[in-house]
Design a protein around this motif. Structure first.
Motif, PDB file in Angstrom:
ATOM      1  N   VAL A 137       0.824  -1.208   0.000  1.00 14.86           N
ATOM      2  CA  VAL A 137       0.000   0.000   0.000  1.00 14.86           C
ATOM      3  C   VAL A 137       0.859   1.261   0.000  1.00 14.86           C
ATOM      4  O   VAL A 137       0.395   2.336  -0.400  1.00 14.86           O
ATOM      5  N   ALA A 138       2.120   1.159   0.378  1.00 19.01           N
ATOM      6  CA  ALA A 138       3.001   2.329   0.401  1.00 19.01           C
ATOM      7  C   ALA A 138       3.158   2.934  -0.993  1.00 19.01           C
ATOM      8  O   ALA A 138       3.260   4.157  -1.128  1.00 19.01           O
ATOM      9  N   VAL A 139       3.178   2.103  -2.021  1.00 18.96           N
ATOM     10  CA  VAL A 139       3.362   2.614  -3.389  1.00 18.96           C
ATOM     11  C   VAL A 139       2.180   3.482  -3.820  1.00 18.96           C
ATOM     12  O   VAL A 139       2.369   4.658  -4.160  1.00 18.96           O
ATOM     13  N   PRO A 140       0.942   2.979  -3.800  1.00 17.71           N
ATOM     14  CA  PRO A 140      -0.157   3.863  -4.218  1.00 17.71           C
ATOM     15  C   PRO A 140      -0.346   5.048  -3.263  1.00 17.71           C
ATOM     16  O   PRO A 140      -0.728   6.140  -3.704  1.00 17.71           O
ATOM     17  N   TRP A 141      -0.067   4.849  -1.982  1.00 17.51           N
ATOM     18  CA  TRP A 141      -0.188   5.961  -1.032  1.00 17.51           C
ATOM     19  C   TRP A 141       0.807   7.057  -1.391  1.00 17.51           C
ATOM     20  O   TRP A 141       0.485   8.239  -1.335  1.00 17.51           O
ATOM     21  N   SER A 142       2.007   6.684  -1.779  1.00 15.40           N
ATOM     22  CA  SER A 142       3.045   7.663  -2.120  1.00 15.40           C
ATOM     23  C   SER A 142       2.671   8.483  -3.353  1.00 15.40           C
ATOM     24  O   SER A 142       3.191   9.576  -3.552  1.00 15.40           O
ATOM     25  N   GLN A 143       1.776   7.970  -4.180  1.00 15.05           N
ATOM     26  CA  GLN A 143       1.409   8.626  -5.433  1.00 15.05           C
ATOM     27  C   GLN A 143       0.149   9.476  -5.311  1.00 15.05           C
ATOM     28  O   GLN A 143      -0.309  10.052  -6.298  1.00 15.05           O
ATOM     29  N   THR A 144      -0.398   9.586  -4.095  1.00 14.47           N
ATOM     30  CA  THR A 144      -1.620  10.369  -3.897  1.00 14.47           C
ATOM     31  C   THR A 144      -1.318  11.862  -3.929  1.00 14.47           C
ATOM     32  O   THR A 144      -0.179  12.294  -3.787  1.00 14.47           O
ATOM     33  N   ASP A 145      -2.374  12.646  -4.101  1.00 15.73           N
ATOM     34  CA  ASP A 145      -2.243  14.106  -4.136  1.00 15.73           C
ATOM     35  C   ASP A 145      -1.630  14.647  -2.844  1.00 15.73           C
ATOM     36  O   ASP A 145      -0.916  15.646  -2.872  1.00 15.73           O
ATOM     37  N   GLU A 146      -1.910  13.985  -1.721  1.00 14.12           N
ATOM     38  CA  GLU A 146      -1.396  14.470  -0.440  1.00 14.12           C
ATOM     39  C   GLU A 146       0.131  14.433  -0.367  1.00 14.12           C
ATOM     40  O   GLU A 146       0.732  15.164   0.402  1.00 14.12           O
ATOM     41  N   PHE A 147       0.742  13.578  -1.156  1.00 12.32           N
ATOM     42  CA  PHE A 147       2.210  13.536  -1.270  1.00 12.32           C
ATOM     43  C   PHE A 147       2.660  14.153  -2.585  1.00 12.32           C
ATOM     44  O   PHE A 147       3.777  13.929  -3.026  1.00 12.32           O
ATOM     45  N   TRP A 148       1.777  14.929  -3.225  1.00 13.43           N
ATOM     46  CA  TRP A 148       2.046  15.589  -4.497  1.00 13.43           C
ATOM     47  C   TRP A 148       2.494  14.580  -5.560  1.00 13.43           C
ATOM     48  O   TRP A 148       3.245  14.902  -6.469  1.00 13.43           O
ATOM     49  N   GLY A 149       2.051  13.320  -5.387  1.00 14.04           N
ATOM     50  CA  GLY A 149       2.344  12.275  -6.357  1.00 14.04           C
ATOM     51  C   GLY A 149       3.770  11.775  -6.361  1.00 14.04           C
ATOM     52  O   GLY A 149       4.148  10.966  -7.198  1.00 14.04           O
ATOM     53  N   ASN A 150       4.585  12.242  -5.412  1.00 13.50           N
ATOM     54  CA  ASN A 150       5.991  11.818  -5.427  1.00 13.50           C
ATOM     55  C   ASN A 150       6.550  11.519  -4.040  1.00 13.50           C
ATOM     56  O   ASN A 150       7.702  11.843  -3.745  1.00 13.50           O
ATOM     57  N   GLY A 151       5.748  10.860  -3.207  1.00  6.50           N
ATOM     58  CA  GLY A 151       6.266  10.390  -1.927  1.00  6.50           C
ATOM     59  C   GLY A 151       7.260   9.258  -2.158  1.00  6.50           C
ATOM     60  O   GLY A 151       7.311   8.674  -3.245  1.00  6.50           O
ATOM     61  N   GLU A 152       8.052   8.963  -1.167  1.00  4.64           N
ATOM     62  CA  GLU A 152       9.044   7.894  -1.290  1.00  4.64           C
ATOM     63  C   GLU A 152       8.482   6.604  -0.695  1.00  4.64           C
ATOM     64  O   GLU A 152       8.367   6.492   0.520  1.00  4.64           O
ATOM     65  N   PRO A 153       8.125   5.633  -1.546  1.00  2.00           N
ATOM     66  CA  PRO A 153       7.493   4.402  -1.066  1.00  2.00           C
ATOM     67  C   PRO A 153       8.317   3.681   0.010  1.00  2.00           C
ATOM     68  O   PRO A 153       7.735   3.159   0.960  1.00  2.00           O
TER      69      PRO A 153
END
Length: 180
Positions: free
Chosen positions: A134-150
């Motif tokens: 779930v870390a991968v899709p969560w990292s890509q959400t708007d809340e992480f501006w689509g570029n969180g680090e999985p």
């Protein structure tokens, strides 16, 4: 400096609310690490990165706590809960314990907020593989501006799940102390 978030466990809303005025929040002062000091002196970036990752610990104030920056207990936790459960964020936000303020100071610059019981339950039951996935899709959400680090988010999720399991075993609930 950014916003500080101490995710923690407490037995009641009143006990959680009492953390609002603790020096450094429920997490208190971050304990000094000889290993981190050695890594800093040696300029060992890999060791520094590993040692600076957030970990669940027992604070000087007696709370199990996970101290982080940049992971909001309301919107980002609702998105996480949606990914883990399939429940809509509208339904999550309508829950009584979704970001309910149990204590507020300084016109909202310090808060103690509840996390939902449903999120605590799903985190308590989640496997490491489910959290990593779930870390991968969560990292890509708007809340992480689509570029969180999985990788970093997966580590955080494993620690948050540990906090949830410890809280559940002790009959406690999850909260977050916020300091702007």
């Amino acid at each position: 400096m950014g916003v500080l978030y101490d995710f923690f466990a407490a037995p009641t809303d009143d006990a959680a609310a009492a953390t609002i005025d603790l020096l450094g929040g429920p997490g208190g002062a971050e304990p000094s690490s000889a290993e981190l000091q050695a890594a800093l002196r040696a300029n060992d970036r890999a060791a520094m990165r590993r040692l600076m990752m957030p970990k669940v610990r027992l604070s000087e104030h007696g709370f199990d706590v996970l101290c982080v920056k940049g992971i909001d207990p309301v919107v980002q936790m609702a998105t996480l809960e949606q990914l883990l459960t399939g429940t809509s964020t509208d339904a999550i936000f309508s829950r009584a314990r979704s970001g309910k303020a149990v204590a507020v100071r300084d016109e909202g610059e310090r808060l103690v907020l509840t996390l939902t019981d449903e999120l605590q339950a799903v985190l308590s039951a989640a496997t490491e593989q489910q959290l990593d996935a779930v870390a991968v899709p969560w990292s890509q959400t708007d809340e992480f501006w689509g570029n969180g680090e999985p990788e970093i988010l997966a580590h955080f999720l494993r620690q948050l799940a540990l906090l949830a399991r410890n809280a559940t075993a002790a009959g406690n609930r999850l909260y977050c102390w916020v300091c702007v």
